[in-house]
Design an enzyme around this catalytic site. Structure first.
Site, PDB file in Angstrom:
ATOM      1  N   ASP A   1       0.863  -1.166   0.000  1.00  0.00           N
ATOM      2  CA  ASP A   1       0.000   0.000   0.000  1.00  0.00           C
ATOM      3  C   ASP A   1       0.914   1.235   0.000  1.00  0.00           C
ATOM      4  O   ASP A   1       2.089   1.142   0.357  1.00  0.00           O
ATOM      5  CB  ASP A   1      -0.871  -0.037   1.262  1.00  0.00           C
ATOM      6  CG  ASP A   1      -1.659   1.226   1.453  1.00  0.00           C
ATOM      7  OD1 ASP A   1      -2.279   1.707   0.482  1.00  0.00           O
ATOM      8  OD2 ASP A   1      -1.657   1.762   2.584  1.00  0.00           O
TER       9      ASP A   1
ATOM     10  N   ASP B   1      -0.090   5.096   0.865  1.00  0.00           N
ATOM     11  CA  ASP B   1      -0.285   6.110   1.904  1.00  0.00           C
ATOM     12  C   ASP B   1      -0.312   5.470   3.294  1.00  0.00           C
ATOM     13  O   ASP B   1      -1.106   4.576   3.560  1.00  0.00           O
ATOM     14  CB  ASP B   1      -1.579   6.885   1.659  1.00  0.00           C
ATOM     15  CG  ASP B   1      -1.548   7.610   0.308  1.00  0.00           C
ATOM     16  OD1 ASP B   1      -0.514   8.204  -0.019  1.00  0.00           O
ATOM     17  OD2 ASP B   1      -2.563   7.552  -0.410  1.00  0.00           O
TER      18      ASP B   1
HETATM   19 MG   LIG Z   1      -2.819   3.237   3.531  1.00  0.00          MG
END
Ligand SMILES: [Mg+2]
Length: 172
Positions: free
Chosen positions: A7, A9
């Site tokens: 992932d 962010d």
């Molecule tokens: Mg995230």
């Protein structure tokens, strides 16, 4: 082949609460990430980023903005085999948008030698854990979002504070 799905962010860069990284100036790479990826490249055959970016769907940023952000990200953290993103709005329920597994299946089409069951998803949210679980990968939760581990322990295989901790301790 083993792949590492990351992932973005909250894992690679600082999460902007209730907002999006909308341009390169707003991208703040987390400490230790470049070092972590150097270690990860020794353990995984491919490294991908899978990221929901509904800021595009909302018209807050463009595909070109996202490309510029990812150019800056890669300059900072080193090469990534491919970056997958989903611009769709949450309410559109796109098959590409995590927790749906469209981006994992796309990666497997693009790199047919990877095996999802030997692969790992690292994220900081329940959405990421669900994505990894549904795609048949091992799931790794990083960051401070302890509610996921408490409320949904069946979704979380391993837990580390940071990506660097994961990279230093993980043995495939
Ligand atoms: Mg995230």
């Amino acid at each position: 082949m083993r792949a590492l799905f990351l992932d973005r962010d909250g894992v690679l860069n600082v999460l902007r609460p209730d907002d999006y990284v909308k341009n390169p100036d707003e991208l703040e790479v987390l400490p230790g990430v470049a070092e972590a990826l150097e270690l990860c490249r020794k353990q995984f055959d491919r490294i991908f980023i899978v990221t929901n970016q509904q800021g595009i769907g909302k018209g807050l940023m463009t595909e070109a903005d996202l490309e510029a952000i990812h150019r800056k990200l890669v300059e900072s953290i080193g090469p990534i085999d491919r970056i997958y993103h989903c611009p769709a709005l949450k309410r559109e329920h796109s098959f590409r948008r995590k927790p749906n597994i469209g981006m994992a299946l796309q990666a497997r089409r693009d790199f047919p030698d990877i095996r999802l069951k030997d692969s790992v998803m690292v994220g900081d949210s329940e959405t990421d854990m669900l994505f990894g679980r549904r795609a048949g990968m091992k799931t790794v939760l990083v960051g401070n979002n302890s509610t996921v581990a408490t409320d949904q322990p069946h979704l979380v295989d391993y837990r580390y504070s940071t990506l660097l901790d994961f990279a230093q301790q993980w043995r495939s």
